[in-house]
Write an enzyme that holds these catalytic residues in place. Structure first.
Site, short mmCIF file in Angstrom:
data_model
loop_
_atom_site.label_atom_id
_atom_site.label_comp_id
_atom_site.label_asym_id
_atom_site.label_seq_id
_atom_site.Cartn_x
_atom_site.Cartn_y
_atom_site.Cartn_z
N ASP A 156 22.72 -15.46 71.16
CA ASP A 156 23.37 -15.23 72.46
C ASP A 156 24.64 -14.39 72.32
O ASP A 156 25.04 -14.01 71.21
CB ASP A 156 23.66 -16.61 73.08
CG ASP A 156 23.50 -16.62 74.59
OD1 ASP A 156 23.56 -15.55 75.20
OD2 ASP A 156 23.33 -17.72 75.16
N GLU A 189 21.49 -10.51 74.80
CA GLU A 189 22.75 -9.81 75.08
C GLU A 189 22.81 -9.36 76.54
O GLU A 189 23.79 -8.71 76.93
CB GLU A 189 22.84 -8.67 74.04
CG GLU A 189 24.02 -7.76 74.09
CD GLU A 189 23.80 -6.61 75.04
OE1 GLU A 189 24.77 -5.89 75.28
OE2 GLU A 189 22.68 -6.44 75.56
N TRP A 190 21.76 -9.72 77.30
CA TRP A 190 21.69 -9.52 78.76
C TRP A 190 21.62 -8.06 79.18
O TRP A 190 21.87 -7.73 80.35
CB TRP A 190 22.87 -10.22 79.47
CG TRP A 190 23.19 -11.56 78.94
CD1 TRP A 190 22.28 -12.57 78.71
CD2 TRP A 190 24.46 -12.07 78.53
NE1 TRP A 190 22.92 -13.67 78.19
CE2 TRP A 190 24.26 -13.38 78.08
CE3 TRP A 190 25.75 -11.54 78.52
CZ2 TRP A 190 25.30 -14.18 77.61
CZ3 TRP A 190 26.79 -12.33 78.06
CH2 TRP A 190 26.57 -13.63 77.61
N GLY A 191 21.37 -7.15 78.24
CA GLY A 191 21.20 -5.74 78.60
C GLY A 191 22.51 -4.98 78.76
O GLY A 191 22.49 -3.79 79.09
N ASP A 211 20.74 -14.13 83.37
CA ASP A 211 19.77 -15.24 83.36
C ASP A 211 18.89 -15.27 84.61
O ASP A 211 19.34 -14.94 85.71
CB ASP A 211 20.52 -16.58 83.29
CG ASP A 211 21.16 -16.77 81.94
OD1 ASP A 211 21.07 -15.86 81.09
OD2 ASP A 211 21.77 -17.83 81.73
#
Ligand code: GLA
Length: 395
Positions: A156, A189-191, A211
């Site tokens: 994460d 890394e959520w982009g 998320d």
């Protein structure tokens, strides 16, 4: 030897070495894992921090008894909040109150059921749930995971300060490889730093967005509704392929925030996107509808198609969309999507799919499990509100 002679000897011996050191490094190779998108179960979407070794054991048992394992689900992954404090040597430890028998015993339990075992950490000083992160302990943690028998690491991106995403993920990728154990590397890394541009040989999958929120559409703090996530996948298909997948986040199927129709759309679109299929529901309390969705073999076959080519939105007409995914056998997986509030007819023409108009194609409905009459030129059908018709078109 005079000074000049000494210099000549030095140049003769050391110049080639210096020159060799300037050579560019060979390109980084992939780790050879996840040649089709990984499938499994992850604790977060249902249990968040309320996790324990009993729940993980139950999930492993249920994965087998429910038929999910037979359908292709393989990894049991514990997400955040399994960690205790580091010990005096800096070693990572499990939270004893939640995992009294420890991670090794749990991994053994999962392996004994013919499944693989995954765990979670964070590139920063602390995880998103406030547990110790791996920053500065990457090699130590990777070795510990390998010794426990970990097969999959989700990594994460909370509490990272000014850390650089690429070098942080490279460090853990290298650390995992140095263990010698095959460990799938799931980058979360959520982009933000566009990992699809640089991570194809760093991780096996990377999150492309924040998320998922268990809702058809909308936003909540850092989370996005399912359709909002789908919109953010447009334009990313060329970056994904065998061993390196775009990850639009884990499944919410069966968690209660969407209707059965909407969950069918969710699962179909994830398969169309060659997305990792990580179930996120309570496997011990699955309704027949949830099980039917998660184990639809024809939709899973699309997700796992060996060509590994992610689908694209090829047509958008307001709320009506056509998605197409090229398959190994030369056919197409097609999703006809109706985002509107009423049932509508959705049409696909062969040109949308890159086929000549005159071609006669075999048409199979992947939710009705039924062959439809062969079609030439186009296909049109009513699609329920917030629903899909998913087809396999071929020869
Ligand atoms: C982040 C991730 C989630 C989950 C939580 C755990 O929000 O994106 O998938 O792992 O952290 O705290």
């Amino acid at each position: 030897m005079n000074n000049r002679g000494f210099l000549a000897v030095c140049l003769f011996f050391f110049l080639p070495v210096a020159h060799a050191q300037e050579k560019p490094e060979p390109p980084r190779t992939a780790n050879g894992l996840s040649l089709t998108p990984p499938m499994g179960w992850n604790s977060w979407n249902k249990f968040a921090c309320n996790i324990s070794e009993d729940k993980v054991r139950q999930a492993a048992d249920q994965m087998v008894s429910s038929g999910l394992k037979t359908a292709g689900y393989e990894y049991i992954v514990i997400d955040d909040c399994w960690q205790g404090e580091r010990d005096a040597d800096g070693q990572t430890t499990a939270d004893k109150s939640k995992f009294p028998t420890g991670i090794k015993a749990l991994a053994d339990y999962v392996h004994a059921r013919g499944l693989k075992f995954g765990i979670y950490s964070d590139a920063g000083t602390k995880t998103c749930g406030g547990r110790p992160g791996s920053r500065g302990h990457e090699y130590q943690d990777a070795l510990q995971y390998a010794a426990w028998g970990v097969d999959y690491l989700k990594y994460d991106w909370c509490n990272v300060g000014t850390q650089d995403a690429k070098s942080s993920y490279l460090t853990m990728s290298d650390a995992l490889r140095a263990t010698g154990r095959p460990i799938v590397f799931s980058m979360c890394e959520w982009g933000t730093a566009k990992p699809w541009l640089w991570a194809s040989n760093v991780g096996n999958l990377w999150r492309t967005t924040g998320d998922i929120w268990d809702h058809w559409q909308g936003h909540k703090t850092y989370s996005l509704g399912m359709m909002d996530i789908v919109d953010l996948q447009v334009g990313l298909s060329s970056f994904s392929g065998p061993g390196h997948w775009n990850d639009p986040d884990m499944l919410e199927v069966g968690n209660g925030g969407m209707t059965t129709e909407e969950y069918r759309s969710h699962f179909s679109l994830w398969a169309e996107l060659a997305a990792p299929l990580m179930a996120g529901n309570d496997l011990s309390a699955m309704s027949p509808e949830t099980k039917e969705i998660l184990t639809n073999a024809e939709v899973i076959a699309v997700d796992q198609d060996a060509l590994g080519k992610q689908g694209d939105r090829v047509k958008k007409d307001g709320d009506l969309e056509v998605w197409s995914r090229p398959l190994k056998d030369g056919g197409r997986a097609v999703v006809l999507l109706n985002r509107s509030e009423t049932s509508r007819k959705v049409a696909v023409s062969w040109e949308d799919l890159g086929y000549p108009h005159s071609l006669k194609l075999h048409v199979r409905d992947l939710w009705q499990h039924k062959d439809l009459p062969p079609s030439a030129g186009e296909f049109e059908t009513p699609v329920a509100s917030h629903g899909v018709v998913m087809l396999r078109l071929g020869f």
